[in-house]
Write a protein that holds these residues in place. Structure first.
Motif, PDB file in Angstrom:
ATOM      1  N   ARG A   3      35.762  49.934  49.236  1.00 56.78           N
ATOM      2  CA  ARG A   3      36.756  50.130  48.175  1.00 56.78           C
ATOM      3  C   ARG A   3      36.505  49.100  47.063  1.00 56.78           C
ATOM      4  O   ARG A   3      36.318  47.921  47.329  1.00 56.78           O
ATOM      5  CB  ARG A   3      38.135  49.946  48.764  1.00 56.78           C
ATOM      6  CG  ARG A   3      39.186  50.272  47.804  1.00 56.78           C
ATOM      7  CD  ARG A   3      40.503  50.351  48.504  1.00 56.78           C
ATOM      8  NE  ARG A   3      41.478  50.548  47.454  1.00 56.78           N
ATOM      9  CZ  ARG A   3      42.724  50.393  47.570  1.00 56.78           C
ATOM     10  NH1 ARG A   3      43.231  50.061  48.731  1.00 56.78           N
ATOM     11  NH2 ARG A   3      43.527  50.578  46.576  1.00 56.78           N
ATOM     12  N   VAL A   4      36.551  49.556  45.781  1.00 65.58           N
ATOM     13  CA  VAL A   4      36.305  48.680  44.633  1.00 65.58           C
ATOM     14  C   VAL A   4      37.640  48.151  44.137  1.00 65.58           C
ATOM     15  O   VAL A   4      38.570  48.913  43.876  1.00 65.58           O
ATOM     16  CB  VAL A   4      35.574  49.446  43.501  1.00 65.58           C
ATOM     17  CG1 VAL A   4      35.383  48.560  42.297  1.00 65.58           C
ATOM     18  CG2 VAL A   4      34.261  49.987  43.997  1.00 65.58           C
ATOM     19  N   MET A   8      37.666  43.904  39.674  1.00 68.07           N
ATOM     20  CA  MET A   8      36.247  43.943  39.353  1.00 68.07           C
ATOM     21  C   MET A   8      35.963  44.910  38.200  1.00 68.07           C
ATOM     22  O   MET A   8      35.006  44.736  37.461  1.00 68.07           O
ATOM     23  CB  MET A   8      35.429  44.344  40.592  1.00 68.07           C
ATOM     24  CG  MET A   8      35.431  43.271  41.664  1.00 68.07           C
ATOM     25  SD  MET A   8      34.386  43.679  43.048  1.00 68.07           S
ATOM     26  CE  MET A   8      32.784  43.602  42.309  1.00 68.07           C
ATOM     27  N   ILE A   9      36.779  45.908  38.039  1.00 70.14           N
ATOM     28  CA  ILE A   9      36.583  46.912  36.988  1.00 70.14           C
ATOM     29  C   ILE A   9      37.215  46.457  35.670  1.00 70.14           C
ATOM     30  O   ILE A   9      36.698  46.749  34.596  1.00 70.14           O
ATOM     31  CB  ILE A   9      37.174  48.268  37.433  1.00 70.14           C
ATOM     32  CG1 ILE A   9      36.382  48.789  38.618  1.00 70.14           C
ATOM     33  CG2 ILE A   9      37.156  49.276  36.302  1.00 70.14           C
ATOM     34  CD1 ILE A   9      36.945  50.052  39.221  1.00 70.14           C
ATOM     35  N   ALA A  10      38.304  45.739  35.720  1.00 70.95           N
ATOM     36  CA  ALA A  10      39.049  45.362  34.510  1.00 70.95           C
ATOM     37  C   ALA A  10      38.214  44.586  33.490  1.00 70.95           C
ATOM     38  O   ALA A  10      38.232  44.938  32.299  1.00 70.95           O
ATOM     39  CB  ALA A  10      40.301  44.586  34.891  1.00 70.95           C
TER      40      ALA A  10
END
Length: 179
Positions: A3-4, A8-10
């Protein structure tokens, strides 16, 4: 399947949004150009207070059929001092350069013109700066090109020096003179 984490995406998403925002901002027109609500309209009133020993600039001077360069300046303003030789050069070319001294003292303004030379055919004195507000002046120096009927043709914020003068102000002046 791993699961990401949203943390980490922001950062890359925020970076991409800022990059797009900055790119769009750089594609705008001239970022140094400040619009004037008076371009194309009649010049606002001038102060009625003279600077002792100088010819008073009047509204009639702006409506006598000749192009007039109206320069808002102050003796305490370093950019105004930097552009002063250019104002004298415009006068030496035979152009009508008028001045509005604002937020200054009469003694300092007169002393400056006596020491550095007076490029103005006429001058108005606005010690409180109320006329500068009426003209939309944000900070000295600012220069306006006014048509012979009193219509403001162009507004230039900043000193009349260097490539900004050559690439923006001078072409606008030449265009006004060619009419």
């Amino acid at each position: 399947m791993a699961r990401v984490s949203p943390f980490m995406i922001a950062p890359p998403v925020i970076f991409a949004c800022l990059a797009v925002l900055f790119y769009v901002g750089m594609q705008r027109g001239d970022p140094n150009a400040l619009p004037s609500v008076f371009v194309g309209k009649s010049a606002p009133p001038l102060p009625h207070e003279p600077l002792e020993g100088r010819v008073l600039l009047t509204d009639a001077d702006l409506r006598d059929g000749e192009i007039t360069i109206v320069n808002f300046w102050a003796s305490w303003c370093p950019p105004c001092r930097a552009e002063h030789p250019q104002l004298k050069a415009l006068t030496d070319e035979g152009l009508r350069v008028a001045g509005v001294n604002f937020k200054d003292t009469a003694d300092q303004a007169s002393g400056y013109l006596q020491d550095e030379g007076d490029p103005f055919f006429a001058l108005a004195f606005d010690p409180k700066g109320s006329t500068a507000i009426d003209w939309g002046v944000t900070a000295p120096p600012e220069t306006f090109i006014v048509d012979g009927d009193g219509t403001v043709l162009f507004r230039f914020a900043g000193p009349l020096v260097g490539s900004d003068y050559e690439q923006r102000f001078r072409p606008a002046l030449d265009k006004a003179l060619a009419k």
